[in-house]
Design an enzyme around this catalytic site. Structure first.
Site, PDB file in Angstrom:
ATOM      1  N   ASP A  69       4.636 -19.884  42.148  1.00  0.00           N
ATOM      2  CA  ASP A  69       4.937 -20.068  43.571  1.00  0.00           C
ATOM      3  C   ASP A  69       6.379 -20.545  43.788  1.00  0.00           C
ATOM      4  O   ASP A  69       7.094 -20.858  42.822  1.00  0.00           O
ATOM      5  CB  ASP A  69       3.945 -21.058  44.207  1.00  0.00           C
ATOM      6  CG  ASP A  69       3.680 -22.291  43.340  1.00  0.00           C
ATOM      7  OD1 ASP A  69       4.445 -22.526  42.387  1.00  0.00           O
ATOM      8  OD2 ASP A  69       2.719 -23.013  43.617  1.00  0.00           O
ATOM      9  N   ASN A 138      -6.204 -31.734  46.518  1.00  0.00           N
ATOM     10  CA  ASN A 138      -7.196 -31.101  47.404  1.00  0.00           C
ATOM     11  C   ASN A 138      -7.805 -29.839  46.781  1.00  0.00           C
ATOM     12  O   ASN A 138      -8.463 -29.066  47.464  1.00  0.00           O
ATOM     13  CB  ASN A 138      -6.558 -30.763  48.759  1.00  0.00           C
ATOM     14  CG  ASN A 138      -5.433 -29.737  48.648  1.00  0.00           C
ATOM     15  OD1 ASN A 138      -5.124 -29.259  47.554  1.00  0.00           O
ATOM     16  ND2 ASN A 138      -4.825 -29.393  49.768  1.00  0.00           N
ATOM     17  N   HIS A 140      -6.098 -27.299  45.349  1.00  0.00           N
ATOM     18  CA  HIS A 140      -5.331 -26.052  45.373  1.00  0.00           C
ATOM     19  C   HIS A 140      -4.816 -25.689  43.973  1.00  0.00           C
ATOM     20  O   HIS A 140      -4.568 -26.570  43.154  1.00  0.00           O
ATOM     21  CB  HIS A 140      -4.190 -26.081  46.408  1.00  0.00           C
ATOM     22  CG  HIS A 140      -2.993 -26.907  46.074  1.00  0.00           C
ATOM     23  ND1 HIS A 140      -2.423 -27.801  46.959  1.00  0.00           N
ATOM     24  CD2 HIS A 140      -2.204 -26.966  44.969  1.00  0.00           C
ATOM     25  CE1 HIS A 140      -1.365 -28.358  46.407  1.00  0.00           C
ATOM     26  NE2 HIS A 140      -1.210 -27.874  45.202  1.00  0.00           N
ATOM     27  N   GLU A 145      -4.014 -23.164  49.377  1.00  0.00           N
ATOM     28  CA  GLU A 145      -4.613 -24.323  50.014  1.00  0.00           C
ATOM     29  C   GLU A 145      -6.056 -24.012  50.413  1.00  0.00           C
ATOM     30  O   GLU A 145      -6.462 -22.839  50.474  1.00  0.00           O
ATOM     31  CB  GLU A 145      -3.790 -24.679  51.262  1.00  0.00           C
ATOM     32  CG  GLU A 145      -2.352 -25.119  50.962  1.00  0.00           C
ATOM     33  CD  GLU A 145      -2.250 -26.537  50.410  1.00  0.00           C
ATOM     34  OE1 GLU A 145      -3.118 -26.957  49.630  1.00  0.00           O
ATOM     35  OE2 GLU A 145      -1.263 -27.226  50.760  1.00  0.00           O
TER      36      GLU A 145
HETATM   37  C1  GLP Z   1       2.071 -28.298  43.463  1.00  0.00           C
HETATM   38  C2  GLP Z   1       2.116 -26.879  42.838  1.00  0.00           C
HETATM   39  C3  GLP Z   1       0.924 -26.637  41.965  1.00  0.00           C
HETATM   40  C4  GLP Z   1       0.618 -27.900  41.187  1.00  0.00           C
HETATM   41  C5  GLP Z   1       0.123 -28.956  42.129  1.00  0.00           C
HETATM   42  C6  GLP Z   1      -0.086 -30.307  41.480  1.00  0.00           C
HETATM   43  O1  GLP Z   1       2.229 -28.362  44.806  1.00  0.00           O
HETATM   44  N1  GLP Z   1       2.244 -25.809  43.756  1.00  0.00           N
HETATM   45  O2  GLP Z   1       1.189 -25.542  41.103  1.00  0.00           O
HETATM   46  O3  GLP Z   1      -0.376 -27.656  40.237  1.00  0.00           O
HETATM   47  O4  GLP Z   1       0.864 -29.010  43.287  1.00  0.00           O
HETATM   48  O5  GLP Z   1       1.105 -30.982  41.252  1.00  0.00           O
HETATM   49  P1  GLP Z   1       1.220 -32.135  40.203  1.00  0.00           P
HETATM   50  O6  GLP Z   1       0.976 -31.532  38.889  1.00  0.00           O
HETATM   51  O7  GLP Z   1       2.624 -32.666  40.350  1.00  0.00           O
HETATM   52  O8  GLP Z   1       0.199 -33.148  40.572  1.00  0.00           O
END
Ligand code: GLP
Length: 261
Positions: A69, A138, A140, A145
């Site tokens: 992404d 959440n 995702h 989302e």
């Molecule tokens: C982000 C990314 C995801 C990631 C998630 C968790 O927003 N788009 O690919 O897995 O949120 O982030 P983190 O690993 O920093 O908790």
């Protein structure tokens, strides 16, 4: 789903790196295609991959990588763009050719067309051999989302207030977090031949429990992984704390080790 319970992020990183090593060594002459995630969850795995590369145990020279992404309208040179993030935290430290690291262009004039182009590019490259995933608090994955279609393709999404708040720590203020993103869809992610999701910390416990044990549904997008035939979920003690069948997963893990030895 294979569930691997680990003590901490470092042990989790080794498990993910082991899967990457298998993927690299079983790839044909065309080389492996890795799906890379950003965020803090995969960082221990990336450190381990860098260490193995530096010790001469792993080479990415034949590999290519697709990011999950990107933020819309954030210049790619911005230190929080995912384009910059993956270079800073992984690819500039290993031998993967820079022009073989692909990500959606968040600055594209027509983000809808860019999403379709990116989705097609993944397929044209033969698809992803191993997709590395983190998970949002959440539920995702990528930036899919809650309410995302379980068969969605790469597209523009609007972040939830929860994700904006979660990601605000990387920016000077919550107002700076882009609201729109380009993300591989759940259907796109599900085409990867193998998937590994890694999560650590108590803030992920609810999402991890819902993903593994909850009902399939768009309220927790990661539940779509229940429909994938080759998923590994690597979780530390805290992230595993809300799993009802934690002891059963530990038992399976012990039995697997016994069979291997
Ligand atoms: C982000 C990314 C995801 C990631 C998630 C968790 O927003 N788009 O690919 O897995 O949120 O982030 P983190 O690993 O920093 O908790």
């Amino acid at each position: 789903m294979e569930i691997i319970l680990v003590e901490d992020a470092v042990e989790g990183g080794r498990c993910v790196a082991d899967l990457v090593a298998e993927t690299l060594s079983s790839a044909g002459s065309g080389g492996a295609t890795l799906g890379l995630a950003t965020g803090s969850s995969p960082l221990a795995a990336y450190s381990e991959m860098i260490a193995r590369f530096e010790r001469g145990e792993m080479s990415f020279a034949q590999a290519r990588a697709f990011l999950l992404d990107e933020y819309v309208a954030l210049p790619r040179e911005h230190e929080q763009s995912y384009w910059s993030f993956i270079r800073e935290n992984l690819t500039r430290h290993i031998d993967i050719p820079d022009d073989q690291v692909f990500s959606p262009d968040g600055e594209a004039e027509d983000p809808v067309a860019e999403a379709a182009r990116y989705d097609a590019a993944i397929r044209a490259a033969g698809g992803v051999d191993l997709q590395i995933l983190g998970i949002g608090s959440n539920g995702h994955i990528g930036f899919n989302e809650p309410s995302s279609s379980l068969v969605s393709r790469t597209r523009v999404k609007t972040l939830t207030q929860q994700t904006i708040a979660d990601n605000a720590r990387f920016f000077d203020s919550p107002d700076e977090v882009p609201v729109h993103v380009l993300t591989q869809g759940l259907g796109t992610i599900m085409e990867a031949r193998r998937i590994v999701l890694t999560a650590t910390g108590a803030s992920k416990a609810g999402a991890v429990a819902a993903t593994i044990e909850g009902p399939l549904g768009a309220h927790c997008p990661a539940t779509v992984l229940q429909m994938h035939p080759a998923v590994t979920i690597v979780v530390d003690r805290e992230a595993a704390s809300e799993l009802t069948d934690r002891e059963y997963y530990r038992f399976i893990q012990q039995q697997k080790r016994r069979l291997e030895h």
